[in-house]
Write a protein that holds these residues in place. Structure first.
Motif, PDB file in Angstrom:
ATOM      1  N   LEU A 168       0.949  -1.355   0.017  1.00 13.74           N
ATOM      2  CA  LEU A 168       0.041   0.024   0.057  1.00 13.74           C
ATOM      3  C   LEU A 168       0.860   1.272  -0.069  1.00 13.74           C
ATOM      4  N   GLU A 169       2.147   1.232   0.779  1.00  9.94           N
ATOM      5  CA  GLU A 169       2.731   2.457   0.735  1.00  9.94           C
ATOM      6  C   GLU A 169       3.546   2.488  -0.729  1.00  9.94           C
ATOM      7  N   LYS A 170       3.970   1.626  -1.251  1.00 11.03           N
ATOM      8  CA  LYS A 170       4.251   1.749  -2.759  1.00 11.03           C
ATOM      9  C   LYS A 170       3.180   2.248  -3.763  1.00 11.03           C
ATOM     10  N   ALA A 171       2.039   1.860  -3.443  1.00 10.96           N
ATOM     11  CA  ALA A 171       0.677   2.326  -4.283  1.00 10.96           C
ATOM     12  C   ALA A 171       0.670   4.008  -3.771  1.00 10.96           C
ATOM     13  N   ASN A 172       0.826   4.302  -2.776  1.00  4.92           N
ATOM     14  CA  ASN A 172       0.802   5.653  -2.248  1.00  4.92           C
ATOM     15  C   ASN A 172       1.748   6.444  -3.063  1.00  4.92           C
ATOM     16  N   GLU A 173       2.905   5.838  -2.932  1.00  5.33           N
ATOM     17  CA  GLU A 173       3.941   6.647  -3.725  1.00  5.33           C
ATOM     18  C   GLU A 173       3.483   6.708  -5.285  1.00  5.33           C
ATOM     19  N   LEU A 174       3.202   5.939  -6.000  1.00  9.55           N
ATOM     20  CA  LEU A 174       2.901   5.662  -7.257  1.00  9.55           C
ATOM     21  C   LEU A 174       1.745   6.804  -7.734  1.00  9.55           C
ATOM     22  N   LEU A 175       0.674   6.781  -6.656  1.00  6.26           N
ATOM     23  CA  LEU A 175      -0.676   7.936  -6.789  1.00  6.26           C
ATOM     24  C   LEU A 175       0.112   9.206  -6.810  1.00  6.26           C
ATOM     25  N   GLN A 176       1.184   9.419  -6.027  1.00 11.46           N
ATOM     26  CA  GLN A 176       1.465  10.843  -5.832  1.00 11.46           C
ATOM     27  C   GLN A 176       2.710  11.164  -6.920  1.00 11.46           C
ATOM     28  N   PRO A 207      -8.079   6.018  -3.088  1.00 17.63           N
ATOM     29  CA  PRO A 207      -6.904   6.328  -3.934  1.00 17.63           C
ATOM     30  C   PRO A 207      -7.086   7.574  -4.860  1.00 17.63           C
ATOM     31  N   ARG A 208      -8.377   7.893  -5.029  1.00 16.01           N
ATOM     32  CA  ARG A 208      -8.568   9.153  -5.864  1.00 16.01           C
ATOM     33  C   ARG A 208      -8.472  10.346  -5.093  1.00 16.01           C
ATOM     34  N   GLN A 209      -8.649  10.236  -4.038  1.00 17.15           N
ATOM     35  CA  GLN A 209      -8.691  11.613  -3.213  1.00 17.15           C
ATOM     36  C   GLN A 209      -7.127  11.771  -2.817  1.00 17.15           C
ATOM     37  N   ARG A 210      -6.289  10.757  -2.714  1.00 15.89           N
ATOM     38  CA  ARG A 210      -4.866  10.829  -2.534  1.00 15.89           C
ATOM     39  C   ARG A 210      -4.243  11.645  -3.948  1.00 15.89           C
ATOM     40  N   ARG A 211      -4.533  10.990  -4.920  1.00 16.93           N
ATOM     41  CA  ARG A 211      -3.956  11.757  -6.440  1.00 16.93           C
ATOM     42  C   ARG A 211      -4.577  13.189  -6.410  1.00 16.93           C
TER      43      ARG A 211
END
Length: 306
Positions: free
Chosen positions: A250-258, A291-295
């Motif tokens: 999930l932390e990798k996903a968070n990095e990719l989203l940003q 995920p959309r809100q993070r982006r």
């Protein structure tokens, strides 16, 4: 160096196992004797005569891969991809794969010399400053001795970390390095863990984000029972093993989203989630936003300097 660092660990694995675990072939555009820049030569098979019966095909490139053109190579790589053969790149090799559209939606490593040129070519490239990156069907590394570490990770995932360590020791390479950029502390150092099996388990997790291993697979490859490994995670990390693994993904996903423009569905796949709904639910539980809100938040917080 890059080619030798990739080939020698596989040769050593065959020697230590006492049987052929890996069968290595060398290919080139024209075939025959192919000379490296250091003067070493390899007997090669022409790509036009090669079939597609390979598990992985690596492109190794030095010099300037950003300007390298070879129609025969292009045709062969696309046909390999069409036959679902896994592709890899070493040193400048990942740049060649990326320029031909073969690293789309895949994280990858490349020699540091080519990172800026690739980023200027396309902001969609998911280049990471790491020793190596294994993302599903793509295996890439930064070149030089990083190829050794990538091959050791492959050996560990197929034959266990104890065997991979024996291969590493064969080359007086006493500590298998993780994929993280060498300027950063390793995951084991960040977590302050010293138990060899626990270090092996976290290394396996780090190199299998897009294609998650099961709890039993991790335990088997780390050389412990599942129960023993679970106890180590509880005692030394204070978190259940698979919960820790999911948090890492999930932390990798968070990095990719940003940091990338990768579609959210592709981010989910890159983080090892086969279902978008499952990914969105897990992400929201962990980060308290979708995920959309993070982006959206990451774009709102961007600073543009003119």
């Amino acid at each position: 160096m890059a080619t030798a660092s990739a080939v020698e660990p596989l040769r050593a694995a065959n020697h230590l196992a006492g049987r052929k675990l890996y069968d290595i072939s060398f290919l080139s555009a024209d075939g025959g004797r192919s000379k490296s820049t250091a003067g070493g030569e390899f007997d090669t098979l022409p790509m036009a005569e090669a079939d597609f019966n390979f598990d992985i095909v690596f492109v190794v490139a030095g010099g300037n891969p950003m300007s390298y053109e070879d129609p025969e190579l292009d045709r062969y790589l696309r046909r390999l991809n069409g036959h679902k053969v896994k592709l890899g790149g070493i040193s400048g090799g990942p740049a060649i794969l990326a320029r031909r559209g073969l690293m789309e939606n895949r994280r990858f490593a490349v020699h540091w010399q080519h990172i800026e040129a690739l980023q200027e070519l396309s902001s969609d490239f998911l280049v990471e400053r790491r020793l190596f990156v294994i993302d599903r069907d793509r295996y890439t590394c930064a070149g030089g001795v990083a190829a050794l570490d990538m091959m050791l990770a492959i050996v560990a995932s197929e034959h266990g970390t104890n065997f991979a360590q024996a291969v590493s020791d064969w080359f007086i390479h006493t500590r298998m390095r993780m994929a993280d950029d060498p300027s950063r502390s390793t995951l084991a150092e960040q977590l302050n863990i010293t138990h060899r099996a626990l270090m092996a388990a976290t290394d396996l997790m780090a190199s299998h984000l897009a294609d998650p291993l099961s709890e039993q697979q991790i335990a088997d490859l780390a050389g412990l029972s599942s129960r023993q490994l679970q106890r180590l995670f509880a005692d030394q990390i204070g978190e259940p093993m698979m919960q820790f693994y999911r948090r890492m993904r999930l932390e990798k996903a968070n990095e990719l989203l940003q940091q990338s423009a990768l579609p959210i569905t592709e981010v989910a796949i890159a983080a090892g989630f086969s279902s978008l709904s499952h990914f969105s639910r897990a992400f929201r539980e962990h980060f308290s936003l979708t995920p959309r809100q993070r982006r959206v938040d990451s774009r709102r917080n961007m600073t543009v300097v003119a």
